[in-house]
Design a protein around this motif. Sequence first.
Motif, mmCIF file in Angstrom:
data_model
loop_
_atom_site.group_PDB
_atom_site.id
_atom_site.type_symbol
_atom_site.label_atom_id
_atom_site.label_comp_id
_atom_site.label_asym_id
_atom_site.label_seq_id
_atom_site.Cartn_x
_atom_site.Cartn_y
_atom_site.Cartn_z
ATOM 1 N N TYR A 40 -38.438 4.717 -88.791
ATOM 2 C CA TYR A 40 -38.429 4.069 -90.100
ATOM 3 C C TYR A 40 -37.023 3.617 -90.468
ATOM 4 O O TYR A 40 -36.034 4.204 -90.026
ATOM 5 C CB TYR A 40 -38.931 5.038 -91.185
ATOM 6 N N ALA B 175 -33.702 0.707 -102.665
ATOM 7 C CA ALA B 175 -34.194 -0.406 -103.471
ATOM 8 C C ALA B 175 -33.400 -0.527 -104.766
ATOM 9 O O ALA B 175 -33.109 -1.624 -105.237
ATOM 10 C CB ALA B 175 -35.674 -0.235 -103.772
ATOM 11 N N PRO C 249 -30.616 -4.008 -103.242
ATOM 12 C CA PRO C 249 -31.262 -3.289 -102.146
ATOM 13 C C PRO C 249 -30.434 -3.385 -100.862
ATOM 14 O O PRO C 249 -29.957 -4.452 -100.500
ATOM 15 C CB PRO C 249 -32.598 -3.996 -101.973
ATOM 16 N N THR D 267 -29.887 -1.445 -96.752
ATOM 17 C CA THR D 267 -30.385 -0.554 -95.714
ATOM 18 C C THR D 267 -29.423 0.616 -95.571
ATOM 19 O O THR D 267 -28.235 0.426 -95.344
ATOM 20 C CB THR D 267 -30.507 -1.300 -94.368
ATOM 21 N N LYS E 108 -35.464 10.159 -98.311
ATOM 22 C CA LYS E 108 -36.119 9.537 -99.471
ATOM 23 C C LYS E 108 -36.214 10.535 -100.625
ATOM 24 O O LYS E 108 -35.881 10.216 -101.766
ATOM 25 C CB LYS E 108 -37.518 9.051 -99.083
ATOM 26 N N GLU F 84 -34.382 10.099 -104.229
ATOM 27 C CA GLU F 84 -35.229 9.975 -105.414
ATOM 28 C C GLU F 84 -34.966 11.113 -106.395
ATOM 29 O O GLU F 84 -35.024 10.910 -107.602
ATOM 30 C CB GLU F 84 -36.697 9.895 -105.004
ATOM 31 N N LYS G 283 -34.285 4.732 -106.032
ATOM 32 C CA LYS G 283 -35.593 4.327 -105.550
ATOM 33 C C LYS G 283 -35.444 3.892 -104.092
ATOM 34 O O LYS G 283 -34.547 3.120 -103.758
ATOM 35 C CB LYS G 283 -36.141 3.168 -106.383
ATOM 36 N N GLU H 265 -37.340 2.625 -100.305
ATOM 37 C CA GLU H 265 -38.482 2.026 -99.594
ATOM 38 C C GLU H 265 -38.342 2.403 -98.134
ATOM 39 O O GLU H 265 -37.244 2.351 -97.573
ATOM 40 C CB GLU H 265 -38.453 0.497 -99.704
ATOM 41 N N LYS I 188 -39.474 1.364 -94.408
ATOM 42 C CA LYS I 188 -40.035 0.219 -93.691
ATOM 43 C C LYS I 188 -40.175 0.554 -92.223
ATOM 44 O O LYS I 188 -39.476 1.339 -91.689
ATOM 45 C CB LYS I 188 -39.155 -1.005 -93.872
#
Length: 122
Positions: free
Chosen positions: A56, A61, A93, A95, A109, A113, A118, A120, A122
């Motif tokens: 991943y 974000a 945003p 990476t 994550k 958080e 926030k 994401e 991918k």
Amino acid sequence: MNKDTLLEWLDKATTLELNEVVKAIEEKFGVSAQAVAVAGSGGASGAPAAEEQSTYTVVLASAGEQKIAVMKVVKEVLGLGLKDAKDLVDAAPSTLKEGMKKEEANDLKKKIEEAGGKIELK
């Protein structure tokens, strides 16, 4: 510079450096990394669903309201200096890390958080 030298540099580059290189390539050659990724994956052409992802990419974000707390987590988890962490958070945003295993990505994550950002996957 030959291909091997470039690949060696890319392997050692920080996420921030990689992000800057992608932006420079997009500007110089008038391409979009996102469009290339979609074209390379077959896009939304109805291709059969792939197996579950094994790696991943974690994308920040938004830093949310607690920007400093998010910077601290990014700095600690990615082993960056304060300036590099700040630049990544300010550029959201952005990476944070590519090629992470599912468990590691979810752990990162969760930490971001909890700090108020926030994320994401991918």
